[in-house]
Write an enzyme that holds these catalytic residues in place. Structure first.
Site, PDB file in Angstrom:
ATOM      1  N   SER A  77       0.793  -1.232   0.000  1.00  0.00           N
ATOM      2  CA  SER A  77       0.000   0.000   0.000  1.00  0.00           C
ATOM      3  C   SER A  77       0.818   1.272   0.000  1.00  0.00           C
ATOM      4  CB  SER A  77      -0.942   0.015   1.204  1.00  0.00           C
ATOM      5  OG  SER A  77      -2.101  -0.686   0.869  1.00  0.00           O
ATOM      6  N   LYS A  80       0.375   3.304  -2.984  1.00  0.00           N
ATOM      7  CA  LYS A  80      -0.832   4.122  -3.200  1.00  0.00           C
ATOM      8  C   LYS A  80      -0.520   5.619  -3.124  1.00  0.00           C
ATOM      9  CE  LYS A  80      -3.912   0.653  -1.114  1.00  0.00           C
ATOM     10  NZ  LYS A  80      -4.627   0.311   0.140  1.00  0.00           N
ATOM     11  N   TYR A 204      -3.186  -2.318 -10.304  1.00  0.00           N
ATOM     12  CA  TYR A 204      -3.107  -2.216  -8.846  1.00  0.00           C
ATOM     13  C   TYR A 204      -2.262  -3.351  -8.252  1.00  0.00           C
ATOM     14  CZ  TYR A 204      -4.454  -2.330  -3.965  1.00  0.00           C
ATOM     15  OH  TYR A 204      -4.430  -2.369  -2.589  1.00  0.00           O
ATOM     16  N   TYR A 256      -4.102   3.724   8.189  1.00  0.00           N
ATOM     17  CA  TYR A 256      -5.480   3.161   8.229  1.00  0.00           C
ATOM     18  C   TYR A 256      -6.180   3.534   9.533  1.00  0.00           C
ATOM     19  CZ  TYR A 256      -3.569   0.598   4.351  1.00  0.00           C
ATOM     20  OH  TYR A 256      -2.951   0.267   3.164  1.00  0.00           O
ATOM     21  N   VAL A 274       1.153  -4.017   3.926  1.00  0.00           N
ATOM     22  CA  VAL A 274       0.941  -5.295   4.645  1.00  0.00           C
ATOM     23  C   VAL A 274       2.138  -6.239   4.544  1.00  0.00           C
ATOM     24  CG1 VAL A 274      -1.588  -5.408   4.663  1.00  0.00           C
ATOM     25  CG2 VAL A 274      -0.323  -6.253   2.660  1.00  0.00           C
TER      26      VAL A 274
END
Ligand code: GLU
Length: 331
Positions: A77, A80, A204, A256, A274
Site C-alpha cells: 500500500s 498508493k 493495482y 489506516y 501489509v
C-alpha cells in the site's frame, strides 16, 4: 553504519548514534513475536516474522541503518501514495480530487462499508483500496504496464534505479484477491472507474508487488521531506502542492484505522504496507534539538509481524520510540 558528511547536526560520535539505534532495534525485535505476518496474500506468509530493520537518510547525507537492512519486500500500500502523486501530476489535482476525497475512514484498508453507506459513493481517500483502485484506473495508458510507466520513472528518479515487480507476489494476489474485485465492481457500478476493471486490478496488483528495500523507502520519505525537491540537486521531482497534499494524506490516512493514534503518539506523516514496510517523513526542524538530521530525513522500516490494523507492530513501536527520543513530532 553511519555514513555521509561529517556535518551531522549532533556533536555525537557516529558510533554512539549507531549503538543508540541498534539497541532500540534489538529491544523492539523481541516484540515481533506478538504480531503475525500477512497470509491473505499467500506469498506474504513466507516472511520472517522476527525481522526488523530501519534506514534513516538525512538531507545532510547522513545515514543510520540497523537490523534487517538488506531484505527486499513488496511495497504494497505504500505504492498508493505514489500512484496518487502520479495521477495528480498526470491529470491535475482538481481532476483527481473530484473522484477521490481526502477524508480518513477509520475503517480497515479494504472496507466496502463507506461505499455502501454514503452518498455520493466517492471513495474517501486514495490510501484505502477503493480510492487506490480509482486512482489506478485513471493513470494514463491503456495497459497496466503503460499505466505504471510514469510511476517507474518517478521511482527511478527518487531511489536511483528502476525497481522490479515481484511476479510471484503479483500472481499470488491476482489469483486470490476477491475483496478487491468486489470493490472494483462497486466502483464500476458507481462510475468511478475510468479503465476496464481487469486492467485496473492488474495495474493495482502490479504496483503493490514492486520490490523495495528500507533504503528505497527512506529515499522516498526524504524527497517528501524536502517538499518534492531532489535532496542533492534541489531539482523539482514532485510539485510542491502535490507533495503537501501527499504528506497531509499520510498523516490523516496513512496508517489506516491506526492513523489517529500514529498522529497523536508519533506525529509524522507515514504510509504502511501489509508486507511490513513503513515509509515515514521527518520535515526540517526549527528547534535546536538533539536530533542528527535538522535538515529533515526520510525513514524506511521493515517489520512483517503485523498488528490487527495491518501495520508493522514492532515498526510502529520503534518509530514511536525514536519520535519521542528525538522529538520528531510535528506538533
Ligand atoms: N495489495 C494489498 C491489498 O490490496 C495492499 C494492502 C496494504 O498494503 O495495506 O490488500
Amino acid at each position: 553504519m553511519v555514513q555521509g558528511s561529517a556535518n551531522l547536526n549532533m556533536e555525537l560520535t557516529e558510533k554512539w548514534l549507531q549503538d543508540y539505534v541498534d539497541n532500540w532495534v534489538s529491544f523492539f525485535k523481541k516484540q515481533t513475536v506478538e504480531g503475525e505476518v500477512a497470509s491473505y496474500i499467500p506469498v506474504l506468509a513466507a516472511a520472517d516474522r522476527e525481522a526488523l530493520g530501519i534506514s534513516i537518510i538525512g538531507k545532510n547525507g547522513g545515514t543510520i541503518k540497523s537490523g534487517t537492512i538488506e531484505s527486499k519486500f513488496t511495497i504494497q500500500s505504500i505504492s498508493k501514495i505514489l500512484t496518487f502523486i502520479v495521477a495528480c501530476m498526470e491529470r491535475g489535482l482538481s481532476y483527481v480530487l473530484n473522484r477521490v476525497d481526502v477524508e480518513p475512514t477509520g475503517e480497515a484498508f479494504n472496507s466496502i462499508m463507506h461505499l455502501e453507506m454514503t452518498q455520493p459513493k466517492k471513495p474517501f481517500n486514495p490510501l484505502v483500496n477503493s480510492g487506490a483502485l480509482t486512482i489506478s484506473s485513471m493513470l494514463e495508458g491503456n495497459t497496466s504496464d503503460q499505466k505504471l510507466e510514469t510511476l517507474f520513472i518517478l521511482l527511478e528518479k527518487i531511489i536511483g534505479y528502476r525497481p522490479e515487480i515481484n511476479v510471484e507476489a503479483y500472481e499470488s494476489e491476482r489469483d486470490t484477491s476477491m475483496r478487491n474485485r468486489a470493490i472494483g465492481y462497486y466502483l464500476l457500478e458507481e462510475g468511478y472507474l475510468e479503465s476496464d476493471l481487469g486492467i485496473t486490478l492488474e495495474t493495482y496488483f502490479k504496483q503493490c508487488s514492486i520490490d523495495v528495500t528500507i533504503d528505497d523507502l527512506a529515499r522516498i520519505g526524504l524527497v517528501l521531506s524536502n517538499d518534492g525537491l531532489d535532496p542533492d540537486t534541489e531539482e523539482e521531482i514532485i510539485p510542491r502542492k502535490v507533495t503537501r497534499l501527499a504528506k497531509a494524506l499520510m498523516l490523516t490516512c496513512g496508517m489506516y484505522d491506526a492513523s489517529g493514534k500514529f498522529a497523536a503518539y508519533v506525529g509524522i506523516p507515514a504510509k504502511s504496507g501489509v508486507s511490513g514496510g513503513i515509509m515515514a517523513v521527518v520535515p526540517p526542524r526549527v528547534r535546536e534539538e538533539e536530533f542528527p538530521f535538522l535538515e529533515g530525513c526520510g525513514i524506511g522500516v521493515y517489520g512483517p509481524a503485523l498488528d490487527n490494523q495491518g501495520n508493522s507492530m514492532a515498526g510502529i513501536k520503534l518509530l514511536r520510540h525514536i519520535a519521542n527520543q528525538w522529538d520528531l513530532s510535528l506538533f
